[in-house]
Enzyme design. Structure first.
Site, PDB file in Angstrom:
ATOM      1  N   ILE A  48      31.094  83.275  20.843  1.00  0.00           N
ATOM      2  CA  ILE A  48      31.944  84.257  21.515  1.00  0.00           C
ATOM      3  C   ILE A  48      33.296  84.408  20.819  1.00  0.00           C
ATOM      4  CG2 ILE A  48      30.832  84.062  23.768  1.00  0.00           C
ATOM      5  CD1 ILE A  48      33.022  82.289  24.719  1.00  0.00           C
ATOM      6  N   TYR A 202      31.793  66.476  27.635  1.00  0.00           N
ATOM      7  CA  TYR A 202      32.038  67.922  27.570  1.00  0.00           C
ATOM      8  C   TYR A 202      32.621  68.419  28.906  1.00  0.00           C
ATOM      9  CZ  TYR A 202      31.105  72.942  27.219  1.00  0.00           C
ATOM     10  OH  TYR A 202      31.233  74.305  27.212  1.00  0.00           O
ATOM     11  N   LYS A 206      36.407  69.986  29.654  1.00  0.00           N
ATOM     12  CA  LYS A 206      36.597  71.322  30.226  1.00  0.00           C
ATOM     13  C   LYS A 206      37.487  71.261  31.468  1.00  0.00           C
ATOM     14  CE  LYS A 206      35.100  73.362  27.015  1.00  0.00           C
ATOM     15  NZ  LYS A 206      35.739  74.502  26.335  1.00  0.00           N
ATOM     16  N   SER A 237      24.605  80.995  22.448  1.00  0.00           N
ATOM     17  CA  SER A 237      25.442  80.781  21.259  1.00  0.00           C
ATOM     18  C   SER A 237      24.942  79.517  20.548  1.00  0.00           C
ATOM     19  CB  SER A 237      26.899  80.610  21.669  1.00  0.00           C
ATOM     20  OG  SER A 237      27.058  79.345  22.293  1.00  0.00           O
TER      21      SER A 237
HETATM   22  N1  LIG Z   1      27.821  78.895  25.412  1.00  0.00           N
HETATM   23  C1  LIG Z   1      28.046  78.744  26.705  1.00  0.00           C
HETATM   24  O1  LIG Z   1      27.131  78.924  27.526  1.00  0.00           O
HETATM   25  C2  LIG Z   1      29.420  78.364  27.200  1.00  0.00           C
HETATM   26  C3  LIG Z   1      29.597  78.196  28.582  1.00  0.00           C
HETATM   27  C4  LIG Z   1      30.862  77.841  29.033  1.00  0.00           C
HETATM   28  C5  LIG Z   1      31.915  77.686  28.144  1.00  0.00           C
HETATM   29  N2  LIG Z   1      31.709  77.848  26.809  1.00  0.00           N
HETATM   30  C6  LIG Z   1      32.867  77.654  25.908  1.00  0.00           C
HETATM   31  O2  LIG Z   1      33.007  78.768  25.058  1.00  0.00           O
HETATM   32  C7  LIG Z   1      33.689  78.371  23.861  1.00  0.00           C
HETATM   33  C8  LIG Z   1      32.977  78.964  22.655  1.00  0.00           C
HETATM   34  O3  LIG Z   1      31.689  78.399  22.570  1.00  0.00           O
HETATM   35  P1  LIG Z   1      30.397  79.162  22.022  1.00  0.00           P
HETATM   36  O4  LIG Z   1      29.418  79.191  23.145  1.00  0.00           O
HETATM   37  O5  LIG Z   1      30.774  80.404  21.342  1.00  0.00           O
HETATM   38  O6  LIG Z   1      29.863  78.003  21.017  1.00  0.00           O
HETATM   39  P2  LIG Z   1      29.583  78.010  19.435  1.00  0.00           P
HETATM   40  O7  LIG Z   1      28.742  79.177  19.070  1.00  0.00           O
HETATM   41  O8  LIG Z   1      29.059  76.641  19.163  1.00  0.00           O
HETATM   42  O9  LIG Z   1      31.039  78.171  18.802  1.00  0.00           O
HETATM   43  C9  LIG Z   1      31.973  77.120  18.865  1.00  0.00           C
HETATM   44  C10 LIG Z   1      33.041  77.318  17.820  1.00  0.00           C
HETATM   45  O10 LIG Z   1      33.950  76.207  17.886  1.00  0.00           O
HETATM   46  C11 LIG Z   1      34.141  75.734  16.558  1.00  0.00           C
HETATM   47  N3  LIG Z   1      34.531  74.333  16.462  1.00  0.00           N
HETATM   48  C12 LIG Z   1      33.828  73.241  16.827  1.00  0.00           C
HETATM   49  N4  LIG Z   1      34.479  72.123  16.485  1.00  0.00           N
HETATM   50  C13 LIG Z   1      35.634  72.522  15.877  1.00  0.00           C
HETATM   51  C14 LIG Z   1      36.721  71.845  15.263  1.00  0.00           C
HETATM   52  N5  LIG Z   1      36.751  70.498  15.183  1.00  0.00           N
HETATM   53  N6  LIG Z   1      37.715  72.584  14.732  1.00  0.00           N
HETATM   54  C15 LIG Z   1      37.689  73.917  14.773  1.00  0.00           C
HETATM   55  N7  LIG Z   1      36.695  74.618  15.320  1.00  0.00           N
HETATM   56  C16 LIG Z   1      35.667  73.927  15.850  1.00  0.00           C
HETATM   57  C17 LIG Z   1      32.805  75.970  15.876  1.00  0.00           C
HETATM   58  O11 LIG Z   1      32.957  75.897  14.460  1.00  0.00           O
HETATM   59  P3  LIG Z   1      31.710  75.437  13.520  1.00  0.00           P
HETATM   60  O12 LIG Z   1      30.757  76.594  13.457  1.00  0.00           O
HETATM   61  O13 LIG Z   1      32.352  75.126  12.208  1.00  0.00           O
HETATM   62  O14 LIG Z   1      31.109  74.240  14.160  1.00  0.00           O
HETATM   63  C18 LIG Z   1      32.498  77.355  16.383  1.00  0.00           C
HETATM   64  O15 LIG Z   1      33.201  78.311  15.660  1.00  0.00           O
HETATM   65  C19 LIG Z   1      33.717  76.847  23.889  1.00  0.00           C
HETATM   66  O16 LIG Z   1      35.000  76.407  24.259  1.00  0.00           O
HETATM   67  C20 LIG Z   1      32.709  76.483  24.962  1.00  0.00           C
HETATM   68  O17 LIG Z   1      33.017  75.256  25.580  1.00  0.00           O
HETATM   69  C21 LIG Z   1      30.490  78.198  26.317  1.00  0.00           C
END
Ligand SMILES: NC(=O)c1ccc[n+]([C@@H]2O[C@H](COP(=O)([O-])OP(=O)(O)OC[C@H]3O[C@@H](n4cnc5c(N)ncnc54)[C@H](OP(=O)(O)O)[C@@H]3O)[C@@H](O)[C@H]2O)c1
Ligand SMILES: *[C@@H]1O[C@H](CO)[C@@H](O)[C@H](O)[C@H]1NC(C)=O
Length: 318
Positions: A48, A202, A206, A237
């Site tokens: 996202i 996790y 959060k 994602s």
């Molecule tokens: N997916 C869901 O259902 C969901 C639900 C609730 C909340 N969220 C929240 O939404 C946010 C985005 O998640 P997403 O679903 O888009 O997941 P995602 O596709 O895994 O993206 C996560 C991003 O965070 C980056 N990241 C991880 N470790 C890092 C670090 N040490 N330094 C800098 N960047 C780092 C990743 O980079 P790399 O590609 O290099 O690893 C990636 O760009 C997160 O905060 C997650 O907790 C997601």
């Protein structure tokens, strides 16, 4: 036969309604343009974060992609430029799992960019290991890295007000707890490394996001900076990438149909970043583009203040 058809019909119908009502969800309706404004989105090389960056670039913002991998960050840079039709997009290296990297990112940014209007703390991880500074991965990246980053950029945000900080939390904060003695002794909010511990870590991180937002709003009262936390929805994602292959295989069909895509998943982040008139809701938690109540533990000012003070010490700010 007709019973079978009826059952199939009902299942398809329920799934269809579920998909339209719950999965699709509300859209950010703000028409705000961002010419002359600068936005940072952490973790914007995928998920996202990337779709959030594309939307903001389309609105004219100068968008800083703050990502840990040079290779993935630069690939995303091309894609965000192409999809948005904007060349006001920049990649800057940031590893939130290293306090040194956070400091050098902030230093680079403050030196090279005169403005900061919106900071979107989006990066997140659910997985094993420790950060460079020895903190549990989820706590260190999701909370502490963003805590330090925000503090280092706060003065610039204040100079550019009205400005906003948006913290991408999660509904799972509800399962979170904060064990301060454990954090002080173990540099983590859990004591083990199993898949279950990683999941708990996790959730705990959060909860930290929600409490951090609350305390930040308290500290920013009377300034032109406001802040918000949010649940983006259940999104298809890369977040589950650290799960076991069997788990991933079982999850796949569920996520494809029942989870939001990343454009749908970016809507509440965009709402918190852009929607006019939500400033009186600073410090609150949003979901589906609407402010939501949280459980008592997620709005406990004493815990929020304690977490802030400990975080200051842990990242060397105090
Ligand atoms: N997916 C869901 O259902 C969901 C639900 C609730 C909340 N969220 C929240 O939404 C946010 C985005 O998640 P997403 O679903 O888009 O997941 P995602 O596709 O895994 O993206 C996560 C991003 O965070 C980056 N990241 C991880 N470790 C890092 C670090 N040490 N330094 C800098 N960047 C780092 C990743 O980079 P790399 O590609 O290099 O690893 C990636 O760009 C997160 O905060 C997650 O907790 C997601
Ligand atoms: C999200 O908001 C939309 C539009 O406001 C509404 O139709 C939908 O029912 C809401 N979904 C949930 C899960 O609250």
């Amino acid at each position: 036969m007709s019973t079978l058809l009826l059952v199939v019909g009902v299942v398809v119908g329920v799934a269809y309604i579920y998909h339209h009502v719950v999965v699709k969800g509300a859209r950010c309706t703000s028409k705000a343009k961002l010419y002359g404004k600068t936005v940072i989105v952490t973790g914007s090389n995928t998920g996202i974060g990337k779709t959030t960056a594309i939307d903001l670039a389309k609105r004219g913002a100068r968008v800083i992609l703050a990502c840990r991998s040079k290779q993935r960050g630069e690939a995303a840079l091309e894609e965000v430029k192409r999809e948005s039709g904007s060349n006001q997009v920049v990649f800057m290296q940031l590893d939130l799992g290293s306090l040194k990297s956070v400091r050098s990112f902030a230093e680079n940014f403050l030196k090279s960019e005169p403005r900061l209007d919106i900071l979107i703390n989006n990066a997140g991880v659910m997985g094993p290991g420790r950060t460079e500074d020895g903190f549990g991965m989820a706590f260190g990246v999701n909370h502490l890295g963003h805590f330090l980053l925000t503090n280092l950029l706060l003065e610039r945000l204040q100079q550019c007000g009205p400005s906003r900080v948006v913290n991408v939390a999660a509904l799972l904060h509800r399962c979170g707890t904060i064990d301060f003695p454990l954090l002080a002794s173990n540099k983590d909010l859990v004591s083990g490394q199993s898949a279950w511990h990683n999941f708990r870590a996790y959730c705990n991180s959060k909860l930290c996001n929600v409490l951090f937002t609350r305390e930040l709003a308290n500290r920013l009262e009377g300034t032109s900076v406001t802040c918000y936390s949010l649940h983006p929805g259940a999104i298809n994602s890369e977040l589950a990438r650290n799960a076991s292959p069997v788990m991933l295989m079982l999850l796949k069909p569920v996520t494809v149909f029942f989870f939001k895509n990343t454009v749908q998943g970016a809507q509440t982040t965009l709402h918190c970043a852009l929607q006019e008139g939500i400033e009186p809701l600073s410090g609150r938690y949003f979901s589906n583009c609407t402010v939501r109540e949280v459980y008592a533990k997620a709005k406990d000012d004493a815990t929020a203040k304690k977490l802030w003070e400990l975080s200051e010490r842990l990242c060397g700010l105090a």
